[in-house]
Design an enzyme around this catalytic site. Structure first.
Site, PDB file in Angstrom:
ATOM      1  CE  LYS A 200      12.891 -10.919 -15.813  1.00 24.11           C
ATOM      2  NZ  LYS A 200      13.991 -10.664 -16.723  1.00 24.11           N
ATOM      3  CD  GLU A 206      18.165 -11.492  -0.961  1.00 22.33           C
ATOM      4  OE1 GLU A 206      17.424 -12.245  -1.639  1.00 22.33           O
ATOM      5  OE2 GLU A 206      19.329 -11.188  -1.300  1.00 22.33           O
ATOM      6  N   GLY A 260      16.166  -7.102 -15.004  1.00 18.28           N
ATOM      7  CA  GLY A 260      15.956  -6.423 -13.726  1.00 18.28           C
ATOM      8  C   GLY A 260      16.572  -5.038 -13.689  1.00 18.28           C
ATOM      9  NE  ARG A 261      22.295  -6.322 -15.881  1.00 19.43           N
ATOM     10  CZ  ARG A 261      22.042  -7.615 -15.809  1.00 19.43           C
ATOM     11  NH1 ARG A 261      21.346  -8.102 -14.804  1.00 19.43           N
ATOM     12  NH2 ARG A 261      22.487  -8.442 -16.747  1.00 19.43           N
ATOM     13  CD  GLU A 346      22.708  -8.231 -11.550  1.00 19.20           C
ATOM     14  OE1 GLU A 346      22.845  -8.517 -10.347  1.00 19.20           O
ATOM     15  OE2 GLU A 346      21.618  -7.883 -12.022  1.00 19.20           O
ATOM     16  CG  HIS A 377      36.010  17.687   0.891  1.00 17.84           C
ATOM     17  ND1 HIS A 377      37.008  18.603   1.129  1.00 17.84           N
ATOM     18  CD2 HIS A 377      35.110  18.305   0.098  1.00 17.84           C
ATOM     19  CE1 HIS A 377      36.693  19.745   0.523  1.00 17.84           C
ATOM     20  NE2 HIS A 377      35.554  19.584  -0.111  1.00 17.84           N
ATOM     21  CE  LYS A 505      19.737 -14.151  -6.838  1.00 21.47           C
ATOM     22  NZ  LYS A 505      18.824 -13.959  -7.954  1.00 21.47           N
TER      23      LYS A 505
HETATM   24  O1  F6P Z   1      20.898 -10.181  -7.997  1.00 16.31           O
HETATM   25  C1  F6P Z   1      20.338 -10.888  -9.037  1.00 16.31           C
HETATM   26  C2  F6P Z   1      18.997 -10.372  -9.439  1.00 16.31           C
HETATM   27  O2  F6P Z   1      18.406 -11.342 -10.226  1.00 16.31           O
HETATM   28  C3  F6P Z   1      19.045  -9.043 -10.177  1.00 16.31           C
HETATM   29  O3  F6P Z   1      19.399  -9.183 -11.489  1.00 16.31           O
HETATM   30  C4  F6P Z   1      17.659  -8.551  -9.961  1.00 16.31           C
HETATM   31  O4  F6P Z   1      17.520  -7.197 -10.276  1.00 16.31           O
HETATM   32  C5  F6P Z   1      17.489  -8.860  -8.494  1.00 16.31           C
HETATM   33  O5  F6P Z   1      18.146 -10.111  -8.327  1.00 16.31           O
HETATM   34  C6  F6P Z   1      16.079  -8.924  -8.001  1.00 16.31           C
HETATM   35  O6  F6P Z   1      15.336  -9.884  -8.693  1.00 16.31           O
HETATM   36  P1  F6P Z   1      13.767  -9.914  -8.648  1.00 16.31           P
HETATM   37  O7  F6P Z   1      13.243  -8.669  -9.256  1.00 16.31           O
HETATM   38  O8  F6P Z   1      13.372 -11.127  -9.428  1.00 16.31           O
HETATM   39  O9  F6P Z   1      13.339 -10.039  -7.211  1.00 16.31           O
END
Ligand code: F6P
Length: 542
Positions: A200, A206, A260-261, A346, A377, A505
């Site tokens: 987004k 990462e 995002g979610r 979240e 189990h 972060k």
């Molecule tokens: O972990 C925080 C967050 O902002 C989530 O809400 C989101 O889904 C994820 O990082 C990834 O964010 P992006 O789509 O901006 O890379």
């Protein structure tokens, strides 16, 4: 609606929860042969059974009062009409517009439809072989790079629906851990791989690190010039996608009103469209839209997301149960608990209300889960006999997509049996009779009795899907999305921001450099400084 009336509704619920038998479920069944019929509802093609909870008629009435006083329906309609319900970021939350037309949010609906069309045209051109890689080979694999909401939803749906023979093979790279890349690398042929960078913000550390890694690999494999034909980006940040070198016609945009979610229905779902085929992706959206219509139209008393949310409010706020297990009795839904962890935790992990005042009551549950019967189990023992109660969501699928009827009967029998065992337990008389019948002497009976008694009265809800297909899965995910919204409305919190994850972060950024150069004294607390020094020491003296 007033704060006073709302607090009175909470107080009423708390009074009911403080009664001695508030958590008892078996007496409710004993008193009412129609309990299942009265506490289970159909909606959007599924059944939600809440009868195996301690919600009595009186508690139910108090929960409906609470929903009315909290203005759940008004808040729901405001969200659907594009109000800026995400108050801390000044944004709407219009994920429903991604899967259907919202009359109160025409512009957003049209915008979503335009991206959907761009996705459809691209997907079909890739499948027809009109869009190919640098070496003129057809793409047969889609590699989605993303994390959090840009990963979990597509992974979960992909695992649930993808079958051998589907148009493309989906591979996901989420974690920044290089071992993840090393694991997927042998599965990839660069010449046939289409890479989607899903983010987004297009700034997530990462994802950008993995995108760079994959770009280097692609350039080494097919050449610097040709590599760009293997990439597309799914993002709201068009400047950053351009700066990364993604061609404008390979950017699939979405808007900041998609959390995002809640984003798997947006351009973030492109890996699903490519791997499953457009029709099945569209069916997923249609299924979600069916649940949206139910959520928007059904009266409070029959509204599945509202009923599920009120059940959770009873457990969390009334009975003080802050953990919940999600047990899908379908191996294909094995990543559903992980998706729900982000969606729920979240969204609902908030300590202040939208107006900045302390929320004053528990919000959210710790969600965990695994598919049944495997979960039986491993951790179900704690739920049967641990001193604290952990409500369970059982998810059953009536008709499988395989021919192994006996296996499916065993699977469903176990799901039903676990829920029944949690409810009924095993009392003293039954255990004694069993042990005596098995020939145990009286001393052994007395010694083992406390260990073999199950208290029962352990709450669960059961969701039954007729079949696991794109439409029913879309409805199921949307059910949980709306449940989260309703809980946010009940608690007065904003479920659409996530400031809590930002601090980590921010702190990680300088630590990346310090893991190379070390940190000046006094930069960190002594624990972080000590751990950093230990890692550096181990790295320099392997
Ligand atoms: O972990 C925080 C967050 O902002 C989530 O809400 C989101 O889904 C994820 O990082 C990834 O964010 P992006 O789509 O901006 O890379």
């Amino acid at each position: 609606m007033s704060d006073v009336a709302l607090e009175a509704a909470w107080a009423k619920l708390n009074r009911l929860a403080a009664q001695p038998e508030a958590a008892a479920i078996r007496p409710l069944f004993a008193a009412d042969p129609e309990r299942f019929a009265r506490f289970s509802q159909h909606g959007a093609g599924m059944l939600l059974d809440r009868s195996k909870t301690s919600i009595s008629d009186e508690v139910q009435a108090a929960l409906f009062d609470l929903a009315r006083e909290a203005g759940v329906e008004r808040q729901r309609d405001a969200m659907a009409n594009g109000a800026l319900v995400n108050v801390t970021e000044g944004r709407a939350a219009l994920h429903m517009a991604l899967r259907g037309f919202l009359p109160g949010a025409r512009e957003a609906s049209a915008d979503a439809a335009a991206t959907r069309e761009q996705m459809r045209v691209f997907t079909e051109a890739v499948h027809r072989g009109e869009i190919r890689g640098a070496t003129n080979q057809r793409f047969d694999t889609v590699l989605n790079i993303g994390i959090g909401g840009s990963d979990l939803g597509p992974v979960m749906v992909g695992r649930a629906l993808w079958r051998a023979g589907d148009p493309m093979r989906p591979i996901h790279l989420g974690n920044v851990d290089g071992h993840g890349w090393e694991t997927v690398l042998p599965m990839l042929d660069a010449r046939r791989t289409l890479v989607l960078i899903s983010s987004k913000t297009f700034t997530t550390m990462e994802t950008m690190a993995n995108a760079q890694l994959v770009r280097d690999w692609m350039e080494a494999s097919v050449g610097k010039l040709g590599a760009s034909s293997h990439f597309a980006a799914l993002s709201t940040n068009l400047k950053a996608t351009e700066a990364f070198g993604i061609a404008a016609d390979r950017v699939f945009p979405f808007r900041d009103w998609v959390g995002g979610r809640f984003s798997l229905w947006s351009a973030i779902g492109l890996s699903l469209a490519l791997s499953l085929g457009w029709e099945r992706f569209q069916a997923l959206l249609d299924g979600a839209a069916e649940m949206d219509r139910h959520f928007l139209d059904a009266p409070l008393e029959e509204n599945l997301p509202i009923l599920l949310a009120l059940t959770e409010a009873w457990h969390v706020n009334g009975l003080g149960l802050h953990r919940r297990a999600v047990l899908p009795y379908d191996e294909r839904l094995r990543r559903l608990p992980a998706h729900l962890q982000q969606l729920e935790m979240e969204s609902l992990g908030k300590r202040v209300r939208s107006d900045g005042t302390p929320v004053g009551r528990a919000t959210g549950s710790v969600v965990f889960g695994e598919p049944g019967t495997s979960a039986q189990h491993s951790f179900l023992q704690l739920i049967h006999q641990g001193p604290e109660m952990v409500p369970v969501d059982f998810i059953l699928v009536a008709r499988p997509d395989h021919r192994h009827a006996e296996n499916h009967r065993i699977l469903l029998a176990n799901g039903l049996a676990q829920a029944e065992a949690l409810l009924t337990g095993r009392d003293r008389a039954g255990v004694e009779a069993d042990m005596r019948a098995a020939g145990a002497d009286e001393a052994t009976v007395a010694r083992l009795l406390p260990h073999r008694i199950f208290p029962g009265n352990r709450p669960s809800v059961t969701i039954v899907l007729p079949h696991l297909d794109p439409a029913s899965l879309g409805s199921l995910i949307a059910l949980y999305e709306h449940k989260v919204f309703v809980l946010g409305a009940l608690w007065g919190i904003n479920p659409f921001d996530q400031w809590g994850v930002e601090l980590g972060k921010v702190l990680a950024t300088p630590l990346v450099a310090e893991l190379q150069d070390g940190a000046p004294a006094g930069t960190h607390d002594s624990s972080t400084a000590g751990l950093l020094a230990e890692v550096l020491r181990l790295q320099s003296h392997p």
